[in-house]
Design an enzyme around this catalytic site. Structure first.
Site, PDB file in Angstrom:
ATOM      1  N   GLU A 141      -2.031   9.080   4.337  1.00 23.17           N
ATOM      2  CA  GLU A 141      -1.007   8.495   3.547  1.00 23.17           C
ATOM      3  C   GLU A 141       0.288   9.294   3.597  1.00 23.17           C
ATOM      4  OE1 GLU A 141      -3.045   6.606  -0.652  1.00 23.17           O
ATOM      5  OE2 GLU A 141      -2.710   8.810  -0.561  1.00 23.17           O
ATOM      6  N   GLU A 246      -7.414   1.587   1.321  1.00 21.93           N
ATOM      7  CA  GLU A 246      -7.709   2.146   0.238  1.00 21.93           C
ATOM      8  C   GLU A 246      -7.350   1.281  -1.040  1.00 21.93           C
ATOM      9  OE1 GLU A 246      -6.670   6.119  -1.015  1.00 21.93           O
ATOM     10  OE2 GLU A 246      -6.806   6.820   1.121  1.00 21.93           O
TER      11      GLU A 246
END
Length: 573
Positions: A141, A246
Site C-alpha cells: 500500500e 486485499e
C-alpha cells in the site's frame, strides 16, 4: 490466467502456536490450508518483515524463516504464492512506512542498495528452496510512499528510485516468465488518487512491472461502481492486469470490532454472514467483469482469525471464522469461477434517505431508484410504492415498494412530525461568509491545503453553501475549531456534515471540549454523500466550550459544513 481466489494467511503460524483450531461447517477440525482449499482458494499471500525480532509486538512472526515454512506448505497444496515485501520490521500501510531498524542510518545510496540486495537475496533463497513466489509485491500500500522519510511523497523522484531498486532486485532473482512483479496501492475505488500516483511515478522513471494490485474495502475505498470504473480506467491507461489483493467485510456488529454502524452503512451491506458473502460475491464479479480477463483475482485479508473475549480488533468480526473457529458462509464465495459470473443480477437497491415530513404536508416518494448489479453497474429502475402514509397522523412509517426486475422489496422510512425543531446556533459564521476569520485553524505544514469550497444549489441564483475543504499530498494533521460562551446549563448537541475519502489510519473526530471533559465521535468519510454526525454533552454551568474537528491522516481530502452547536429541547419547552 486462472482466476485467482486468494487469502492472506500470514497469521497462521502465530495462531497455530497459540493452539487455535479451525473447523469446517460440521465441526471437523482441519488444517487451515486444507479448509480454504476445499472451498476454492487456489492462491495464498504472505507478508514478510525484514527483522520482526526488533519489534516486540510482532512476536517475531512474518520473518524469512516463517515465510519459508509457510511457502513450502502452500506449494505442497499446489497453490500459487504471492509475497508482499513491507520493507519494514512491522506493519507498513498508507499511514506508516517505517524503515527497518538495520537501515535507519543508511545514506540514500546505501538505502537503495539495501532494498535491491534484500529483495534479490530473499527471493533467490526462496528460489533455491523451490518455493519462488509467482507474484512479488514491491511494498505494501505505497500510495503515500515507502521507507519514510526518504521515500515519502510528494517526492516522487526518491520514492521511484527505491521502488525501482526493489523491482531490479526481483528481476535479478527471477525473470518475467518465472515471477511477476506487482505494485500495490490502497484506494481501490478512487481513480483520481491512483491515476495521480502512476502518472507521477512514470514521469519520475518508474520501471516496468507486470501487475497492479489494489486494496478495496467497501467501508473505506468507495462504492462497487467506483471499483469497477477505477479498474476499467487503469487497465485502459496502463495496459496492466489488475487484482484486488486485499478486501474484507464484517460478519457481525460489535462495539469492539473493526467497523461500526456508520461504516456498515457506507459499505452498503449488513454486518452479517450473509452480508459478508454478498460483498465477496460482488468483488469477485466486478473483478471478473474486466475486459479480456484483465481482472485476475481477489484476496481476502485476513480471514483466519478467531474472536477472543476482550481482545477486539480485526479478529472480533472481520475474519471468516466465528468464536468457535468454525468457518462462515463467506468462504463459499471462493468457489467462484469466471463461468459463475452473474453481471446482470441485482445485488442491492439504493433506497431513499429517511424523510421527515411536517404533519399535513404532501409526502412524495421517488419514481425511480438506483439498482446495483453484480458487475458493479448501477441502473435506474422504476419503483411502485405499495402505500404512502397519511400525513395527517404523526408517527414513523416503513413503506415498501416493488422495483422493476428486482426480486426483493425496496423500503422508504418516513417520519411525520408536528413541526421541525428550531434552536439558536451558538457558533458564529458557520457559512464562512467572512472566510476563516472566526475559526482557529491548525495544520502540520504548508503542504496541507485548506480552502473554502462553495457548492451552488437550486434555486439559482441562490448564494452558495460554503464548505471547508482540507487536503494534503502526504501524512498530515489538521484541526478547525471555535471557542464560544455557553450562557446556561443544559444538554447541548454539536453537529456537522462531512464528506471525503477514507483508508487505513484515517482518524477524523468531531469534538466538543468543556470544563467537564471532552465528548467526541469518529467520522467515517465517504465522498458520495454528505453525512451528518453529532455529539451530545451535558454542560452543568455557564462556561466557554470549544467545538470543532481534528484530523490525523495519510493523504486524503475532507470537506465539512453546517457546524451547529445548540441546546436540546425538552418536552414542553
Amino acid at each position: 490466467m486462472e482466476f485467482q481466489k486468494g487469502m492472506d494467511l500470514s497469521f497462521i503460524p502465530e495462531l497455530e502456536d497459540a493452539g487455535v483450531q479451525v473447523k469446517d461447517f460440521d465441526g471437523t477440525i482441519m488444517d487451515p490450508l486444507d479448509l480454504v482449499q476445499k472451498y476454492g482458494v487456489n492462491s495464498v499471500r504472505l507478508r514478510i518483515w525484514n527483522a520482526p525480532e526488533h519489534v516486540r509486538e510482532s512476536g517475531g512472526y512474518c520473518s524469512y524463516a516463517h515465510t519459508l515454512a509457510m511457502a513450502k506448505r502452500i506449494r505442497a497444496h499446489g497453490m500459487s504464492f504471492m509475497l508482499d515485501f513491507h520493507y519494514s520490521d512491522f506493519w507498513a500501510d498508507p499511514g506508516q512506512q517505517r524503515k527497518p531498524k538495520d537501515w535507519e542510518n543508511l545514506s540514500f545510496k546505501e538505502l537503495k542498495e539495501a532494498v535491491f540486495s534484500y529483495t534479490r537475496d530473499t527471493l533467490t533463497a526462496l528460489k533455491e528452496e523451490d518455493v519462488l513466489p509467482d507474484i512479488v509485491q514491491i511494498g505494501n500500500e505505497i500510495r503515500s510512499g515507502l521507507l519514510f522519510p526518504d521515500g515519502e511523497l510528494p517526492d516522487y523522484t526518491k520514492m521511484v528510485q527505491l521502488v525501482n531498486a526493489g523491482i531490479r532486485g526481483a528481476r535479478a532473482a527471477a525473470g518475467k516468465d518465472e515471477m511477476q512483479v506487482m505494485i500495490h496501492l490502497d484506494q481501490g475505488g478512487r481513480y483520481f488518487y491512483l491515476k495521480e500516483w502512476f502518472d507521477g511515478s512514470f514521469a519520475a522513471g518508474l520501471e516496468d512491472f507486470d501487475l497492479i494490485g489494489l486494496s478495496y474495502y467497501p467501508f473505506w475505498h468507495g462504492t462497487f461502481t467506483d471499483l469497477k470504473e477505477t479498474m476499467t480506467k487503469l487497465i485502459w491507461d496502463y495496459k496492466k492486469p489488475i487484482m484486488v489483493v486485499e478486501t474484507a467485510h464484517a460478519w457481525r456488529k460489535s462495539v469492539h470490532g473493526f467497523i461500526d454502524e456508520q461504516q456498515e452503512k457506507i459499505a452498503g451491506f449488513p454486518a452479517t454472514p450473509v452480508g459478508q458473502k454478498q460483498v465477496l460475491d460482488l468483488v469477485a464479479n466486478v473483478v471478473a467483469s474486466m475486459p479480456d480477463e484483465m481482472g485476475q483475482g481477489l484476496y481476502y485479508w485476513e480471514p483466519i482469525c478467531v474472536p477472543k473475549d476482550g481482545e477486539g480488533g480485526w479478529s472480533e468480526n472481520m475474519g471468516l471464522l466465528d468464536e468457535k473457529g468454525t468457518v462462515l458462509d463467506g468462504v463459499l464465495s471462493f468457489l467462484f469461477t469466471r463461468n459463475d459470473a452473474c453481471p446482470e443480477k441485482p445485488a442491492k437497491i439504493y433506497e431513499p434517505e429517511p424523510m421527515t415530513v411536517v404533519k399535513d404536508e404532501v409526502c412524495t416518494l421517488p419514481e425511480m431508484l438506483p439498482v446495483l448489479l453484480y458487475d458493479g453497474t448501477v441502473e435506474q429502475r422504476r419503483v411502485s410504492w405499495n402505500e404512502v402514509p397519511d400525513t395527517r397522523v404523526t408517527g414513523e412509517y416503513d413503506v415498501t415498494g416493488n422495483v422493476e426486475g428486482v426480486p426483493f422489496a425496496a423500503h422508504a422510512k418516513i417520519c411525520v412530525v408536528e413541526e421541525l425543531p428550531e434552536a439558536e446556533n451558538l457558533l458564529l459564521d458557520v457559512g464562512w461568509e467572512d472566510g476563516l476569520a472566526r475559526w482557529n485553524v491548525e495544520k502540520s505544514e504548508d503542504a496541507v491545503a485548506v480552502q473554502l469550497f462553495p457548492e451552488f444549489v437550486d434555486p439559482f441564483p441562490a448564494p452558495p453553501v460554503n464548505a471547508v475543504r482540507v487536503e494534503a499530498p502526504k501524512n498530515f494533521t489538521f484541526s478547525i475549531c471555535q471557542t464560544v460562551k455557553v450562557q446556561e446549563a443544559g444538554t447541548y448537541t454539536l453537529s456537522v456534515a462531512f464528506q471525503g475519502t477514507d483508508t487505513t489510519n484515517v482518524d477524523v473526530r468531531l469534538f466538543l471540549d468543556t470544563e467537564e471533559g471532552k465528548e467526541e465521535t469518529v467520522i467515517h468519510p465517504t465522498e458520495h454523500a454528505w453525512t451528518g454526525y453529532k455529539v451530545t454533552c451535558e454542560i452543568r454551568k455557564p462556561q466557554e466550550v470549544t467545538a470543532g474537528i481534528r484530523i490525523s491522516s495519510p493523504p486524503m481530502y475532507g470537506m465539512m459544513r453546517n457546524f451547529c452547536l445548540q441546546t436540546v429541547k425538552r418536552e414542553g419547552q
